[in-house]
Design a protein around this motif. Sequence first.
Motif, mmCIF file in Angstrom:
data_model
loop_
_atom_site.group_PDB
_atom_site.id
_atom_site.type_symbol
_atom_site.label_atom_id
_atom_site.label_comp_id
_atom_site.label_asym_id
_atom_site.label_seq_id
_atom_site.Cartn_x
_atom_site.Cartn_y
_atom_site.Cartn_z
ATOM 1 N N PHE A 23 0.828 -1.205 0.000
ATOM 2 C CA PHE A 23 0.000 0.000 0.000
ATOM 3 C C PHE A 23 0.864 1.259 0.000
ATOM 4 N N GLY A 24 1.907 1.288 0.836
ATOM 5 C CA GLY A 24 2.787 2.456 0.910
ATOM 6 C C GLY A 24 3.526 2.714 -0.386
ATOM 7 N N ILE A 25 4.005 1.664 -1.028
ATOM 8 C CA ILE A 25 4.730 1.815 -2.296
ATOM 9 C C ILE A 25 3.818 2.410 -3.357
ATOM 10 N N ILE A 26 2.628 1.841 -3.497
ATOM 11 C CA ILE A 26 1.686 2.330 -4.510
ATOM 12 C C ILE A 26 1.302 3.776 -4.229
ATOM 13 N N THR A 27 0.988 4.086 -2.978
ATOM 14 C CA THR A 27 0.562 5.436 -2.614
ATOM 15 C C THR A 27 1.671 6.463 -2.840
ATOM 16 N N LEU A 28 2.873 6.166 -2.382
ATOM 17 C CA LEU A 28 3.967 7.134 -2.489
ATOM 18 C C LEU A 28 4.422 7.343 -3.924
ATOM 19 N N ILE A 29 4.462 6.291 -4.718
ATOM 20 C CA ILE A 29 4.842 6.463 -6.127
ATOM 21 C C ILE A 29 3.777 7.260 -6.865
ATOM 22 N N THR A 30 2.501 6.971 -6.584
ATOM 23 C CA THR A 30 1.426 7.730 -7.221
ATOM 24 C C THR A 30 1.475 9.199 -6.814
ATOM 25 N N SER A 33 4.521 10.967 -8.334
ATOM 26 C CA SER A 33 4.349 11.189 -9.774
ATOM 27 C C SER A 33 3.367 12.328 -10.050
ATOM 28 N N LEU A 34 2.289 12.396 -9.268
ATOM 29 C CA LEU A 34 1.315 13.472 -9.461
ATOM 30 C C LEU A 34 1.914 14.830 -9.102
ATOM 31 N N ILE A 35 2.664 14.892 -8.028
ATOM 32 C CA ILE A 35 3.295 16.155 -7.643
ATOM 33 C C ILE A 35 4.349 16.557 -8.666
ATOM 34 N N TYR A 39 0.214 18.157 -11.029
ATOM 35 C CA TYR A 39 -1.221 17.917 -11.038
ATOM 36 C C TYR A 39 -1.875 18.862 -10.033
ATOM 37 N N ALA A 40 -2.902 19.566 -10.467
ATOM 38 C CA ALA A 40 -3.468 20.664 -9.677
ATOM 39 C C ALA A 40 -4.278 20.201 -8.468
ATOM 40 N N TYR A 41 -4.763 18.978 -8.468
ATOM 41 C CA TYR A 41 -5.695 18.548 -7.430
ATOM 42 C C TYR A 41 -5.057 17.655 -6.366
ATOM 43 N N THR A 42 -3.754 17.774 -6.160
ATOM 44 C CA THR A 42 -3.112 17.009 -5.093
ATOM 45 C C THR A 42 -3.321 17.665 -3.740
ATOM 46 N N GLY A 43 -3.710 18.896 -3.716
ATOM 47 C CA GLY A 43 -3.927 19.607 -2.471
ATOM 48 C C GLY A 43 -2.670 20.245 -1.924
ATOM 49 N N ARG A 52 9.172 21.683 -4.666
ATOM 50 C CA ARG A 52 8.472 20.589 -5.354
ATOM 51 C C ARG A 52 9.428 19.411 -5.570
ATOM 52 N N SER A 53 10.638 19.711 -6.004
ATOM 53 C CA SER A 53 11.630 18.671 -6.251
ATOM 54 C C SER A 53 12.010 17.931 -4.967
ATOM 55 N N ALA A 54 12.135 18.663 -3.875
ATOM 56 C CA ALA A 54 12.469 18.034 -2.593
ATOM 57 C C ALA A 54 11.343 17.117 -2.125
ATOM 58 N N THR A 55 10.108 17.521 -2.329
ATOM 59 C CA THR A 55 8.960 16.706 -1.929
ATOM 60 C C THR A 55 8.876 15.436 -2.762
ATOM 61 N N VAL A 56 9.083 15.578 -4.068
ATOM 62 C CA VAL A 56 9.060 14.412 -4.952
ATOM 63 C C VAL A 56 10.179 13.444 -4.583
#
Length: 86
Positions: A23-30, A33-35, A39-43, A52-56
């Motif tokens: 679950f963690g792998i799927i969630t964090l990669i998704t 990738s969105l950030i 993607y505007a709707y990540t919140g 942004r680069s540091a967060t990714v």
Amino acid sequence: MGFFDKIFFGPFCSLFCTGMSIFGIITLITLGSLIKSEYAYTGVYFEDAEARSATVSGCFTAAVVYVAFLGWSGISILYNKRRRKL
């Protein structure tokens, strides 16, 4: 075999950790990738590209840590199956 009982997860913990790692792998990669693709709707709103680069980078690094836990949990499952605890 007492030493290996201390370093490997128990039978049910190994199953739970495997599921949580997947679950963690799927969630964090998704999320990473969105950030990364802005993607505007990540919140999440970033003032500059460096934040942004540091967060990714943090998301992908955490996903790698979860892959390591997944490997350890998988080895623990095999160990518990061999010991007939699972």
